[in-house]
Design an enzyme around this catalytic site. Structure first.
Site, PDB file in Angstrom:
ATOM      1  N   TYR A  70       1.019  -1.347   0.148  1.00  0.00           N
ATOM      2  CA  TYR A  70      -0.227   0.058  -0.252  1.00  0.00           C
ATOM      3  C   TYR A  70       1.383   0.540   0.278  1.00  0.00           C
ATOM      4  O   TYR A  70       1.995   1.806   0.461  1.00  0.00           O
ATOM      5  CB  TYR A  70      -0.950   0.168   1.273  1.00  0.00           C
ATOM      6  N   ASP A  89       9.291   2.704  -0.249  1.00  0.00           N
ATOM      7  CA  ASP A  89       8.246   3.366   0.658  1.00  0.00           C
ATOM      8  C   ASP A  89       8.422   3.145   2.049  1.00  0.00           C
ATOM      9  O   ASP A  89       8.235   1.956   2.956  1.00  0.00           O
ATOM     10  CB  ASP A  89       6.932   3.024   0.408  1.00  0.00           C
ATOM     11  N   LYS A 145       4.283   8.798   8.945  1.00  0.00           N
ATOM     12  CA  LYS A 145       4.023   8.584  10.393  1.00  0.00           C
ATOM     13  C   LYS A 145       5.168   8.940  11.092  1.00  0.00           C
ATOM     14  O   LYS A 145       4.779   9.528  11.430  1.00  0.00           O
ATOM     15  CB  LYS A 145       4.461   7.169   9.843  1.00  0.00           C
TER      16      LYS A 145
HETATM   17  C1  PLP Z   1       0.505   4.777   5.851  1.00  0.00           C
HETATM   18  C2  PLP Z   1       1.362   4.462   5.107  1.00  0.00           C
HETATM   19  C3  PLP Z   1       1.142   5.140   3.374  1.00  0.00           C
HETATM   20  C4  PLP Z   1       0.273   6.620   3.188  1.00  0.00           C
HETATM   21  O1  PLP Z   1       0.522   7.264   4.307  1.00  0.00           O
HETATM   22  P1  PLP Z   1      -0.524   8.838   4.612  1.00  0.00           P
HETATM   23  O2  PLP Z   1       0.134   9.342   5.747  1.00  0.00           O
HETATM   24  O3  PLP Z   1      -1.869   7.204   4.426  1.00  0.00           O
HETATM   25  O4  PLP Z   1      -0.954   9.354   3.311  1.00  0.00           O
HETATM   26  C5  PLP Z   1       1.832   5.503   1.944  1.00  0.00           C
HETATM   27  N1  PLP Z   1       3.116   3.738   2.343  1.00  0.00           N
HETATM   28  C6  PLP Z   1       2.826   3.638   4.045  1.00  0.00           C
HETATM   29  C7  PLP Z   1       4.155   1.941   2.947  1.00  0.00           C
HETATM   30  C8  PLP Z   1       2.076   3.234   4.291  1.00  0.00           C
HETATM   31  O5  PLP Z   1       2.241   2.835   5.346  1.00  0.00           O
END
Ligand code: PLP
Length: 428
Positions: A145, A240, A268
């Site tokens: 994701y 990511d 995060k």
């Molecule tokens: C949470 C997450 C996102 C998206 O971040 P948001 O702040 O919710 O837009 C993208 N990539 C990874 C791996 C994530 O865990």
């Protein structure tokens, strides 16, 4: 004890005002059934709902809160910063401070651009990779994701997986046709696809440790080979690390596995609970970004001082590697106890973990990709979720999410969690 409206009344009111009563789908409990509680407040590892119930929290806002909820030092820093103004639309020194903390710790990052969410970070990184290579296609992996950007809603994890939809209506076919989604941990498949499309692929984007289909680790050598293939085909490798950054180790998954991506997406933890995202990489690539380079990307609230302040204090408190050792040790303790208890009661359970992330899967098989995750006993997870909630433990309301520990998850709280787990397992 709370004196305001109860969760049930709040949820009914919310449903009339916001789709599903929530502002992010996972929160709705749609994949475990029942209705969500509304949060009154939180402190450390404990969440208190509007009905006055306390829960030991393993959702931890889905990752940012490695120091626990409402950490005193973070709150104080936010308070003193906000008194000087909430946003300026002009540069301020706090941006430099957070940028420096990130560049010092994350091996591949020499320059960084702040945005306001993980979604923005991944969307911008992909644009940069496309701009720098003059190619259009991207490769991602099933069950990963990367936020809700159009290009990523193909075989995506997290909330997309829970709702059982392959992608999303509203995403144009010609955008998705530039996204190639492959099985995680399958290096042969990756090799073949790259060989067949090499001159068209701008980037590979990957969660170096998957967290959004539950925790799934890369096989030995997988990320290293991915790095080599990217070099061979001049493809931009994007890690990511929105979830894994400052989580699986001080320098993220790239430090943990010793693999250097070209671009890194963050979010995060770097906001310490405030909305912050970032993407960064080597100077050459980052200098393609406006205003120095031609790749446009901007944000009214990017580098917001209050958000920067929360991130700075959080990263400063994560300075020592000892913090990560303690977190890893405690996570392993919880994992081992959970597995032992399940074995004792003849419930097949596999628990994947790394650093302070873990996910229990109801299966006796090892879990290496999205297919494996989907084949686990999800019905059992739904029951387990509600039994745990009854025992005062809040775990992710979906089998496709990671659990997070924080420094506020004391050994005493972990022991209580183990007891709750035993009670829940017995009822299954
Ligand atoms: C949470 C997450 C996102 C998206 O971040 P948001 O702040 O919710 O837009 C993208 N990539 C990874 C791996 C994530 O865990």
């Amino acid at each position: 004890m709370s004196t305001g409206p109860l969760s049930k009344e709040l949820f009914n009111a919310a449903k009339n005002l916001m789709p599903g009563g929530v502002n992010s789908p996972v929160r709705s409990f749609a994949s475990v059934g029942g209705e969500p509680f509304f949060v009154e407040k939180a402190k450390g590892a404990i969440l208190t709902d509007a009905d006055g119930n306390d829960y030991i929290d393993y959702v931890m806002s889905y990752g940012p809160l490695i120091l626990g909820h409402a950490h005193e030092d973070v709150l104080r820093k936010v308070q003193t910063t906000m008194a000087r103004g909430l946003t300026f639309g002009a540069p301020n020194g706090l941006e430099i401070e957070l940028a420096k903390l990130i560049c010092d710790r994350v091996p591949s990052v020499e320059m960084v651009r702040f945005v306001s969410s993980g979604t923005e970070a991944t969307m911008s990184a992909i644009r940069l990779a496309r701009g720098a290579t003059n190619r259009s296609k991207i490769v991602k992996f099933h069950g990963n994701y990367h936020g809700h950007g159009d290009s990523f809603l193909v075989q995506a994890g997290s909330g997309v997986a829970q709702h059982g939809i392959a992608g999303s209506p509203g995403v144009p076919e010609d955008i998705v046709s530039n996204t190639i989604s492959l099985a995680f941990n399958d290096i042969e498949q990756l090799k073949q696809v790259l060989a067949a499309n090499s001159k068209q692929i701008a980037a590979i984007i990957v969660e170096p440790v998957c967290g959004n289909m539950g925790v799934v680790l890369p096989k030995e050598g997988y990320l290293q080979t991915m790095r080599e293939l990217c070099d061979q085909h001049d493809i931009v490798l994007i890690f990511d690390e929105v979830m894994t950054g400052f989580r699986v180790s001080r320098g993220g998954a790239q430090e943990y596995f010793g693999v250097t991506p070209d671009l890194t997406c963050m979010g995060k933890i770097i906001g310490g609970g405030m909305p912050v995202g970032a993407y960064g990489g080597n100077e050459k690539l980052m200098k393609q970004v406006a205003p120095v380079g031609p790749v446009y990307q901007a944000g009214t609230l990017s580098g917001n001082p209050v958000c920067m302040a929360a991130g700075i204090k959080t990263l400063k408190l994560l300075k020592d590697r000892e913090v990560y050792q303690t977190l890893e040790y405690r996570t392993k303790f919880l994992r081992d106890e959970m597995v032992n208890i399940a074995q004792h009661h003849d419930v097949p359970l596999t628990v994947n973990h790394i650093g302070s992330m873990m996910t229990p899967f109801f299966t006796d098989r090892s879990i290496n990709n999205f297919e494996d995750v989907k084949a686990t006993n999800q019905g059992r997870y739904q029951k387990y979720f509600h039994y745990m909630l009854d025992e005062g433990v809040f775990i992710p309301p979906s089998p496709f999410e990671a659990w997070f520990l924080s420094i506020a998850h004391t050994e005493e709280l972990l022991k209580q969690t183990v007891q709750a787990h035993e009670a829940a397992i017995k009822k299954l």
